[in-house]
Design a protein around this motif. Structure first.
Motif, PDB file in Angstrom:
ATOM      1  N   GLN B 189      71.040  30.867 -10.766  1.00  0.00           N
ATOM      2  CA  GLN B 189      70.575  30.234 -12.007  1.00  0.00           C
ATOM      3  C   GLN B 189      71.353  28.951 -12.292  1.00  0.00           C
ATOM      4  OE1 GLN B 189      67.904  31.443 -14.265  1.00  0.00           O
ATOM      5  NE2 GLN B 189      68.170  29.239 -14.474  1.00  0.00           N
ATOM      6  N   GLU B 190      72.652  28.991 -12.091  1.00  0.00           N
ATOM      7  CA  GLU B 190      73.480  27.802 -12.328  1.00  0.00           C
ATOM      8  C   GLU B 190      73.145  26.697 -11.339  1.00  0.00           C
ATOM      9  OE1 GLU B 190      77.150  30.414 -14.219  1.00  0.00           O
ATOM     10  OE2 GLU B 190      77.153  29.891 -12.091  1.00  0.00           O
ATOM     11  N   ILE B 191      72.948  27.082 -10.084  1.00  0.00           N
ATOM     12  CA  ILE B 191      72.569  26.094  -9.068  1.00  0.00           C
ATOM     13  C   ILE B 191      71.224  25.468  -9.433  1.00  0.00           C
ATOM     14  CG2 ILE B 191      71.943  25.748  -6.651  1.00  0.00           C
ATOM     15  CD1 ILE B 191      73.861  28.111  -5.995  1.00  0.00           C
ATOM     16  N   ALA B 192      70.272  26.329  -9.803  1.00  0.00           N
ATOM     17  CA  ALA B 192      68.942  25.840 -10.182  1.00  0.00           C
ATOM     18  C   ALA B 192      69.036  24.848 -11.345  1.00  0.00           C
ATOM     19  CB  ALA B 192      68.039  27.005 -10.559  1.00  0.00           C
ATOM     20  N   ASP B 193      69.819  25.195 -12.352  1.00  0.00           N
ATOM     21  CA  ASP B 193      69.942  24.330 -13.520  1.00  0.00           C
ATOM     22  C   ASP B 193      70.699  23.036 -13.198  1.00  0.00           C
ATOM     23  OD1 ASP B 193      68.513  26.083 -15.046  1.00  0.00           O
ATOM     24  OD2 ASP B 193      70.245  26.990 -16.036  1.00  0.00           O
ATOM     25  N   TYR B 194      71.513  23.080 -12.174  1.00  0.00           N
ATOM     26  CA  TYR B 194      72.207  21.862 -11.740  1.00  0.00           C
ATOM     27  C   TYR B 194      71.265  20.960 -10.952  1.00  0.00           C
ATOM     28  CZ  TYR B 194      75.950  19.010  -9.595  1.00  0.00           C
ATOM     29  OH  TYR B 194      76.765  17.977  -9.181  1.00  0.00           O
ATOM     30  N   LEU B 195      70.408  21.554 -10.122  1.00  0.00           N
ATOM     31  CA  LEU B 195      69.540  20.784  -9.228  1.00  0.00           C
ATOM     32  C   LEU B 195      68.166  20.493  -9.828  1.00  0.00           C
ATOM     33  CD1 LEU B 195      70.373  22.536  -5.825  1.00  0.00           C
ATOM     34  CD2 LEU B 195      71.476  20.551  -6.881  1.00  0.00           C
ATOM     35  N   GLY B 196      67.933  20.923 -11.049  1.00  0.00           N
ATOM     36  CA  GLY B 196      66.633  20.672 -11.680  1.00  0.00           C
ATOM     37  C   GLY B 196      65.513  21.469 -11.037  1.00  0.00           C
ATOM     38  N   LEU B 197      65.816  22.700 -10.595  1.00  0.00           N
ATOM     39  CA  LEU B 197      64.820  23.561  -9.957  1.00  0.00           C
ATOM     40  C   LEU B 197      64.767  24.888 -10.689  1.00  0.00           C
ATOM     41  CD1 LEU B 197      65.961  22.929  -6.257  1.00  0.00           C
ATOM     42  CD2 LEU B 197      63.951  21.935  -7.370  1.00  0.00           C
ATOM     43  N   THR B 198      63.935  25.822 -10.192  1.00  0.00           N
ATOM     44  CA  THR B 198      63.969  27.180 -10.717  1.00  0.00           C
ATOM     45  C   THR B 198      64.772  28.043  -9.744  1.00  0.00           C
ATOM     46  OG1 THR B 198      61.970  27.800  -9.532  1.00  0.00           O
ATOM     47  CG2 THR B 198      61.696  26.988 -11.777  1.00  0.00           C
ATOM     48  N   ILE B 199      65.189  29.155 -10.256  1.00  0.00           N
ATOM     49  CA  ILE B 199      65.948  30.128  -9.474  1.00  0.00           C
ATOM     50  C   ILE B 199      65.166  30.570  -8.238  1.00  0.00           C
ATOM     51  CG2 ILE B 199      65.039  31.984 -10.936  1.00  0.00           C
ATOM     52  CD1 ILE B 199      67.672  33.344 -10.840  1.00  0.00           C
ATOM     53  N   GLU B 200      63.865  30.761  -8.384  1.00  0.00           N
ATOM     54  CA  GLU B 200      63.034  31.195  -7.252  1.00  0.00           C
ATOM     55  C   GLU B 200      62.986  30.134  -6.155  1.00  0.00           C
ATOM     56  OE1 GLU B 200      62.055  31.226 -10.411  1.00  0.00           O
ATOM     57  OE2 GLU B 200      60.846  33.001 -10.908  1.00  0.00           O
ATOM     58  N   THR B 201      62.859  28.890  -6.565  1.00  0.00           N
ATOM     59  CA  THR B 201      62.790  27.813  -5.577  1.00  0.00           C
ATOM     60  C   THR B 201      64.104  27.696  -4.806  1.00  0.00           C
ATOM     61  OG1 THR B 201      61.183  26.588  -6.877  1.00  0.00           O
ATOM     62  CG2 THR B 201      62.414  25.336  -5.261  1.00  0.00           C
ATOM     63  N   VAL B 202      65.234  27.792  -5.514  1.00  0.00           N
ATOM     64  CA  VAL B 202      66.537  27.753  -4.845  1.00  0.00           C
ATOM     65  C   VAL B 202      66.615  28.875  -3.819  1.00  0.00           C
ATOM     66  CG1 VAL B 202      69.023  28.058  -5.148  1.00  0.00           C
ATOM     67  CG2 VAL B 202      67.732  26.655  -6.770  1.00  0.00           C
TER      68      VAL B 202
END
Lengths: 238, 238
Positions: B189-202
């Motif tokens: 979730q943190e990575i997704a929010d950093y990269l402007g993506l969703t958790i599923e996409t990451v």
DNA sequence: CGGTCTTTTGACTGCAATCAACCAGTGTGG
DNA sequence: CCACACTGGTTGATTGCAGTCAAAAGACCG
């Protein structure tokens, strides 16, 4: 000054006018510290990404953008600067962005050594950097999390002083209505590259806002907002 | 030092380790200037967006993120900080981001007045800010123009010192192969929010990289890169 | 072992990108 | 004066990448 524990000259007080912030107070200019003035026409490059760092710049008049390129040609405009903003700083010995004017501009140049030795300039610099940093944070939110419509609306709100930000004053009761005229000074391509969109999407969003009667186009880069508060509602911030 | 016209203490030399930069040289710490140390556990909030600004912070150990929220809950992590990085600066009287630790951390606090009066601290501060600014520029490019795969690959490359950046040294000839182990210290979730993506996409991108044998997962936040250069090819920078 | 939380995988949808025409304004030269 | 090219902007049709919704699979813990 409710809730504020500090009010020293360095870190408090609203300063500058970088897009993404909406402050108004004047701040000192490099000319006061012996910088030399230089003029540029619209769409001139001040320096390229990768050029060796020699001097520091402060924008005195006009507006200017900093952008980065990927090898395949994709471009991202990372900052749009207004009078008072600093540019030309780098960690290493090369600029990390290209600096290109958007309009006729006037720029103050100053030697790096001079900055290093002057406390006054240092403080000035810090103040500018903090403001530009906050603008970059706001812009990261825009690029990472906002829809196309929200991006364009946010962009328009950037251009209106004292509105939309944390210190938004609301509609001016002195003035009838809450309308506003904007000069973009940017092509659709530049706007698209700033907002992380394509030129077609920017055009479509603007057409849609027009159809919804939120805006009226005087010219393609001159826009009238019917009611600023309406635009603000579309930014995603409220 | 080819092509470099400057090499003074303020603006040259690689410093710090913020994600998005890859430098290694140590820089002075606030402890040298009389700052006080404070410890935090993982996932503790140092301050919230909107809190009144009181002090300036420097991260001494561990890692920490700064994020902004929209009213509907969308989050954007705007910076991920490492030892040496500065945070807690604001234009106005309120913080523009929330600061939350990712790991156990140690932080130096310093009074704003103290910073203002010390030339040494000022210079230190400027140096840090420039580095973090460059990282934000790089991140704007990521958020505005890169694909999901390129974002994740770029994120991994951020975590490897001296690789992928302008000063990339290439594979270390001393070491057999070009492999590398990474600790993420961040949830999906943190990575997704950093990269402007969703958790599923990451998650999907990581699964895909695994299938393509570019990476191997030791644990969900511990990743082995088979060959750093392969990962670098995927970032979009080359 | 069940319970909770995080991560992964699958099916489907939708927003913005892409590809392609078209339109409007401007400048040039015969 | 008009034909022509050229540039920047708009609109339309279609595609595709990443988001959404839903469920399964692991991981961790008392």
């Amino acid at each position: 000054m409710p809730n504020s524990a500090v009010s020293n000259s360095l870190f408090s007080s609203s300063t500058g006018a970088t897009l993404g912030r909406r402050a108004t107070t004047q701040r000192a200019r490099f000319e006061d510290f012996g910088g030399t003035r230089r003029a540029f026409a619209a769409h001139e490059v001040v320096y390229y990404e990768g050029d060796p760092v020699k001097r520091l710049f402060q924008l005195s008049e006009g507006s200017l953008m900093l952008y980065k390129l990927l090898p395949d040609g994709r471009r991202q405009v990372v900052e749009v600067l207004q009078a008072g903003d600093i540019f030309g700083l780098a960690e290493g010995s090369e600029y990390d962005c290209t600096a290109e004017t958007l309009t006729k501009t006037s720029v103050y140049e100053i030697d790096l050594k001079k900055v290093e030795s002057s406390v006054g300039l240092q403080q000035q610099l810090t103040k500018c950097l903090i403001g530009q940093m906050n603008a970059l944070h706001e812009h990261a939110m825009l690029l990472g999390r906002k829809s196309a419509t929200e991006r364009v609306a946010s962009f328009f709100m950037y251009l209106i002083p004292n509105r939309g930000g944390p210190g938004c004053v609301g509609p001016d009761p002195e003035v009838e209505g809450d309308g506003c005229d904007l000069e973009l000074h940017m092509t659709r391509q530049e706007i698209a590259d700033y907002l992380g969109l394509t030129i077609e999407t920017v055009s479509r969003v603007i057409s849609d806002l027009k159809k919804r009667q939120v805006i009226r186009l005087e010219k393609s880069d001159r826009i009238h907002l019917r009611r600023v508060c309406d635009m603000c509602q579309i930014t995603g911030i409220h």
